[in-house]
Design an enzyme around this catalytic site. Structure first.
Site, PDB file in Angstrom:
ATOM      1  N   LYS A   1      20.345   1.489 -12.341  1.00 42.63           N
ATOM      2  CA  LYS A   1      20.574   0.038 -12.339  1.00 42.63           C
ATOM      3  C   LYS A   1      22.080  -0.211 -12.335  1.00 42.63           C
ATOM      4  O   LYS A   1      22.776   0.191 -13.267  1.00 42.63           O
ATOM      5  CB  LYS A   1      19.928  -0.605 -13.583  1.00 42.63           C
ATOM      6  CG  LYS A   1      20.263  -2.096 -13.768  1.00 42.63           C
ATOM      7  CD  LYS A   1      19.588  -2.705 -15.000  1.00 42.63           C
ATOM      8  CE  LYS A   1      20.020  -4.152 -15.237  1.00 42.63           C
ATOM      9  NZ  LYS A   1      19.451  -4.740 -16.462  1.00 42.63           N
TER      10      LYS A   1
ATOM     11  N   GLU B   1      16.431  -9.228 -14.370  1.00 42.66           N
ATOM     12  CA  GLU B   1      16.794  -8.866 -12.990  1.00 42.66           C
ATOM     13  C   GLU B   1      16.763  -7.367 -12.742  1.00 42.66           C
ATOM     14  O   GLU B   1      16.613  -6.931 -11.608  1.00 42.66           O
ATOM     15  CB  GLU B   1      18.199  -9.414 -12.658  1.00 42.66           C
ATOM     16  CG  GLU B   1      19.381  -8.546 -13.097  1.00 42.66           C
ATOM     17  CD  GLU B   1      19.492  -8.348 -14.609  1.00 42.66           C
ATOM     18  OE1 GLU B   1      18.895  -9.151 -15.366  1.00 42.66           O
ATOM     19  OE2 GLU B   1      20.166  -7.389 -15.028  1.00 42.66           O
TER      20      GLU B   1
ATOM     21  N   ARG C   1      14.551  -5.070 -13.426  1.00 45.54           N
ATOM     22  CA  ARG C   1      13.289  -4.574 -12.868  1.00 45.54           C
ATOM     23  C   ARG C   1      13.138  -4.985 -11.409  1.00 45.54           C
ATOM     24  O   ARG C   1      12.461  -4.316 -10.642  1.00 45.54           O
ATOM     25  CB  ARG C   1      12.114  -5.042 -13.740  1.00 45.54           C
ATOM     26  CG  ARG C   1      11.903  -6.514 -13.790  1.00 45.54           C
ATOM     27  CD  ARG C   1      11.052  -6.939 -14.989  1.00 45.54           C
ATOM     28  NE  ARG C   1      11.818  -6.927 -16.233  1.00 45.54           N
ATOM     29  CZ  ARG C   1      11.314  -7.210 -17.433  1.00 45.54           C
ATOM     30  NH1 ARG C   1      10.035  -7.524 -17.548  1.00 45.54           N
ATOM     31  NH2 ARG C   1      12.078  -7.178 -18.503  1.00 45.54           N
TER      32      ARG C   1
ATOM     33  N   ASP D   1      26.167  -3.389 -17.836  1.00 46.35           N
ATOM     34  CA  ASP D   1      24.816  -3.385 -17.263  1.00 46.35           C
ATOM     35  C   ASP D   1      24.713  -2.500 -16.007  1.00 46.35           C
ATOM     36  O   ASP D   1      23.683  -2.470 -15.347  1.00 46.35           O
ATOM     37  CB  ASP D   1      24.390  -4.821 -16.953  1.00 46.35           C
ATOM     38  CG  ASP D   1      22.892  -5.051 -17.123  1.00 46.35           C
ATOM     39  OD1 ASP D   1      22.249  -4.231 -17.795  1.00 46.35           O
ATOM     40  OD2 ASP D   1      22.390  -6.048 -16.576  1.00 46.35           O
TER      41      ASP D   1
ATOM     42  N   ASP E   1      25.945  -8.977 -15.664  1.00 51.68           N
ATOM     43  CA  ASP E   1      24.681  -9.699 -15.818  1.00 51.68           C
ATOM     44  C   ASP E   1      24.905 -10.979 -16.625  1.00 51.68           C
ATOM     45  O   ASP E   1      24.918 -10.951 -17.858  1.00 51.68           O
ATOM     46  CB  ASP E   1      23.655  -8.801 -16.525  1.00 51.68           C
ATOM     47  CG  ASP E   1      22.292  -9.494 -16.694  1.00 51.68           C
ATOM     48  OD1 ASP E   1      22.097 -10.571 -16.088  1.00 51.68           O
ATOM     49  OD2 ASP E   1      21.437  -8.943 -17.421  1.00 51.68           O
TER      50      ASP E   1
ATOM     51  N   LYS F   1      22.995 -16.311 -19.963  1.00 53.10           N
ATOM     52  CA  LYS F   1      23.164 -15.812 -21.330  1.00 53.10           C
ATOM     53  C   LYS F   1      24.228 -16.657 -22.032  1.00 53.10           C
ATOM     54  O   LYS F   1      24.948 -17.412 -21.373  1.00 53.10           O
ATOM     55  CB  LYS F   1      23.624 -14.348 -21.300  1.00 53.10           C
ATOM     56  CG  LYS F   1      22.587 -13.357 -20.798  1.00 53.10           C
ATOM     57  CD  LYS F   1      23.134 -11.934 -20.778  1.00 53.10           C
ATOM     58  CE  LYS F   1      22.210 -10.955 -20.106  1.00 53.10           C
ATOM     59  NZ  LYS F   1      21.017 -10.606 -20.896  1.00 53.10           N
TER      60      LYS F   1
ATOM     61  N   ASP G   1      17.015 -13.621 -15.788  1.00 55.54           N
ATOM     62  CA  ASP G   1      17.718 -12.616 -16.596  1.00 55.54           C
ATOM     63  C   ASP G   1      16.957 -11.281 -16.634  1.00 55.54           C
ATOM     64  O   ASP G   1      17.513 -10.270 -17.037  1.00 55.54           O
ATOM     65  CB  ASP G   1      17.929 -13.154 -18.018  1.00 55.54           C
ATOM     66  CG  ASP G   1      19.021 -12.401 -18.769  1.00 55.54           C
ATOM     67  OD1 ASP G   1      19.704 -11.564 -18.128  1.00 55.54           O
ATOM     68  OD2 ASP G   1      19.188 -12.659 -19.978  1.00 55.54           O
TER      69      ASP G   1
HETATM   70  N1  BES Z   1      20.772  -6.328 -19.055  1.00 56.32           N
HETATM   71  C1  BES Z   1      19.792  -6.954 -19.854  1.00 56.32           C
HETATM   72  C2  BES Z   1      19.291  -6.058 -20.986  1.00 56.32           C
HETATM   73  C3  BES Z   1      20.289  -5.760 -22.058  1.00 56.32           C
HETATM   74  C4  BES Z   1      20.382  -6.587 -23.157  1.00 56.32           C
HETATM   75  C5  BES Z   1      21.080  -4.654 -21.975  1.00 56.32           C
HETATM   76  C6  BES Z   1      21.281  -6.303 -24.157  1.00 56.32           C
HETATM   77  C7  BES Z   1      21.970  -4.369 -22.967  1.00 56.32           C
HETATM   78  C8  BES Z   1      22.070  -5.189 -24.068  1.00 56.32           C
HETATM   79  C9  BES Z   1      18.585  -7.360 -19.017  1.00 56.32           C
HETATM   80  O1  BES Z   1      18.844  -7.656 -17.693  1.00 56.32           O
HETATM   81  C10 BES Z   1      18.016  -8.569 -19.659  1.00 56.32           C
HETATM   82  O2  BES Z   1      18.704  -9.539 -19.733  1.00 56.32           O
HETATM   83  N2  BES Z   1      16.788  -8.472 -20.126  1.00 56.32           N
HETATM   84  C11 BES Z   1      16.146  -9.536 -20.796  1.00 56.32           C
HETATM   85  C12 BES Z   1      14.711  -9.520 -20.379  1.00 56.32           C
HETATM   86  C13 BES Z   1      13.954 -10.735 -20.828  1.00 56.32           C
HETATM   87  C14 BES Z   1      14.429 -11.957 -20.086  1.00 56.32           C
HETATM   88  C15 BES Z   1      12.477 -10.488 -20.547  1.00 56.32           C
HETATM   89  C16 BES Z   1      16.281  -9.288 -22.297  1.00 56.32           C
HETATM   90  O3  BES Z   1      16.216  -8.147 -22.720  1.00 56.32           O
HETATM   91  O4  BES Z   1      16.492 -10.258 -23.022  1.00 56.32           O
HETATM   92 ZN    ZN Z   2      20.566  -6.718 -16.892  1.00 57.03          ZN
HETATM   93 ZN    ZN Z   3      19.425  -9.697 -17.432  1.00 57.17          ZN
END
Ligand code: BES
Ligand code: ZN
Ligand code: ZN
Length: 496
Positions: A262, A347, A349, A286, A267, A274, A345
């Site tokens: 990834k 993204e 996957r 990210d 992000d 965010k 967010d």
């Molecule tokens: N890049 C983030 C995951 C992440 C969060 C990595 C904190 C490192 C530290 C990912 O793209 C994301 O934002 N995931 C969301 C998914 C949710 C919207 C289902 C998350 O984990 O909040």
């Molecule tokens: Zn991300």
């Molecule tokens: Zn994200």
């Protein structure tokens, strides 16, 4: 810097600073110093008077005549492990640099629990080299800061017979540490430097230098070719996305392995933006999965590992803008499966779905993706373990073993059928990209990815909780850990 391996009497070594290893007794006071050749020295007495306890990572400088020693605690003999060696090597190297020493010697410690001299040499060299990492490219250093530099690390063994394998291991450690530090550079550098275009040019540079293949597909072409997952995420960004494919093939490969990373260079969350409260500024990391894939390919090529490796990276930002995808948009992924994007967010996957589908054309023996995928990984396992999900028990077991050996530990989470279904099925498309519940977020993301792996043997590594270290550790400075590189290289080295 080259890590040298020499034989000879430790007490006679010429390095500016010599490390003495202190063991702790059951009563938690100093038990003995290692190596034995210095234990009879006044050093033993000095260490006692200085109240050295031998506790893990304790570090005390002591002069004996014109010689300087650094007594570093390793804890109790029964607790001796290779990871403790990595730790004390890191503690010692940093302490030495802090005091302005330039050359440092370590004893190649022998103990049946540690295995061969090569394992000891690799652990000491890795620990020292990884600990000294600093990202200084963007700041002005004072003269003093510039002058503090370790220029020579020497491992000294008393048994000449094992030295050549120890020397090879130290060279291997150097290649691995360099790769980890390269990944750390990519992760630490901000997203105005590390753009998708930058990652693509780094991929090409590594491929050119190591003489393997690299192709990159830019945004316009991705749109044409139907990479809907990546395009959906990338369409809001002013920096064009890049799909990067690296291909390293040894002459007689043991196996063909695809590594998917990834590479979200920043992000923001997209339209589901965010906030400062959830540390948006950290989201430059990210792309840690992509960094691990690039670094692993570099290390594998340098070590000439007998594999056919395919690195597949989706590099893009996730930005809000007039052209960004919106919550409720439906995209058609490369596989043909449609996805309702209920949260922009989630993204990772989306981009990985195209990477995993793309991997199928290589017919790999195993496919491993590595991604900072879910914040929920921190809830499930904290920062102590990488979340592992897999459809193949043997592959999962091997990854677990490599995780234990490198201390980039993984913990397997289930992909039971019950975690699929309503958590990932959409009312109007084949899939949706969030479950809409607070349950098992790491696993439901894994279940989503599973929809794109077909019949490949596959493992998913969620490094969201481990890729960035909130505090300084003996050989992982605060910040980018460069996690995954040592794990993946070890997995390849011990492929069964
Ligand atoms: N890049 C983030 C995951 C992440 C969060 C990595 C904190 C490192 C530290 C990912 O793209 C994301 O934002 N995931 C969301 C998914 C949710 C919207 C289902 C998350 O984990 O909040
Ligand atoms: Zn991300
Ligand atoms: Zn994200």
């Amino acid at each position: 810097m080259r890590v040298q391996v020499k034989s000879g009497r430790y007490d006679k070594a010429a390095e500016e600073l010599k490390v003495a290893i202190a063991f702790q007794s059951e009563e938690e006071s100093l038990q003995k110093l290692y190596p034995n050749s210095i234990a009879s020295f006044p050093l033993q007495q000095l260490a006692k008077s200085a109240h050295v306890s031998g506790a893990l990572n304790e570090a005390v400088f002591l002069p004996v005549g014109k010689q300087w020693f650094l007594v570093v605690g390793l804890g109790k003999v029964k607790d001796l492990t290779l990871d403790r060696l990595r730790q004390i090597a890191g503690t010692a190297a940093k302490a030495a640099r802090g005091r302005g020493f330039q050359s440092i010697a370590f004893p190649l410690i022998e103990d049946s629990k540690l295995g061969a001299a090569s394992a000891v040499a690799q652990a000491l060299a890795e620990g020292a080299l990884l600990s000294l990492y600093q990202y200084t490219q963007l700041k002005t250093l004072s003269r003093e800061e510039q002058s503090k530099k370790i220029t020579a690390i020497t491992l000294i063994g008393e048994r000449a017979s094992e030295l050549s394998s120890a020397r090879q291991a130290a060279d291997k450690a150097q290649v691995i540490a360099e790769a980890v530090c390269l990944a750390r550079d990519y992760i630490t550098a901000p997203s105005n430097i590390v753009t998708p275009t930058f990652l693509a040019s780094e991929a090409r540079r590594i491929a050119r230098e190591q003489k393997f293949k690299c192709t990159t597909i830019p945004f316009a072409k991705l749109k044409e070719l139907g990479f809907g997952g990546i395009v959906g995420v990338a369409q809001g960004s002013a920096h064009p996305a890049q799909f990067i494919v690296l291909e390293y093939a040894a002459k007689k490969p043991k196996a063909k392995v695809a590594l998917c990373g990834k590479g979200i260079t920043f992000d923001t969350g997209g339209i589901n933006i965010k906030s400062a409260a959830n540390k948006i500024e950290l989201m430059k990391y990210d792309m840690s999965g992509a960094a691990a894939v690039l670094a692993t390919l570099q290390a594998a090529a340098k070590l000439k590992l007998p594999f056919h490796l395919i690195g597949i990276i989706a590099a893009t930002e996730n930005m809000p803008s007039g052209s960004a995808q919106k919550p409720s948009d439906v995209l058609r992924t490369l596989s043909g499966k449609t996805v309702e994007v209920l949260n922009t967010d989630a993204e990772g996957r989306l981009v990985l779905s195209d990477c995993l589908h793309y991997a199928k054309r290589f017919k790999p023996d195993a496919t491993i993706d590595i991604a900072t995928l879910t914040g929920a990984a921190t809830v499930a396992l904290g920062s102590q373990a990488i979340g592992l999900m897999s459809n193949d028990d043997a592959l999962a077991a091997r990854i677990t073993e490599s995780g234990d050996a490198t201390r980039e530990r993984v913990w397997r989470l289930p992909l039971w059928e019950e975690y699929g279904g309503a958590y990932i099925k959409s009312d109007i498309a084949d899939l949706k990209n969030i479950s809409g519940t607070t349950e098992a977020g790491t696993i439901t993301a894994g279940k989503f990815l599973e929809q794109f792996v077909g019949d490949m043997k596959w493992a998913h590594l969620d490094i969201a909780a481990t890729a960035w270290s909130e505090k300084d550790k003996p050989y992982i400075p605060k910040g980018a850990a460069g996690i995954g590189v040592r794990l993946l290289v070890e997995l390849l080295c011990n492929w069964k």
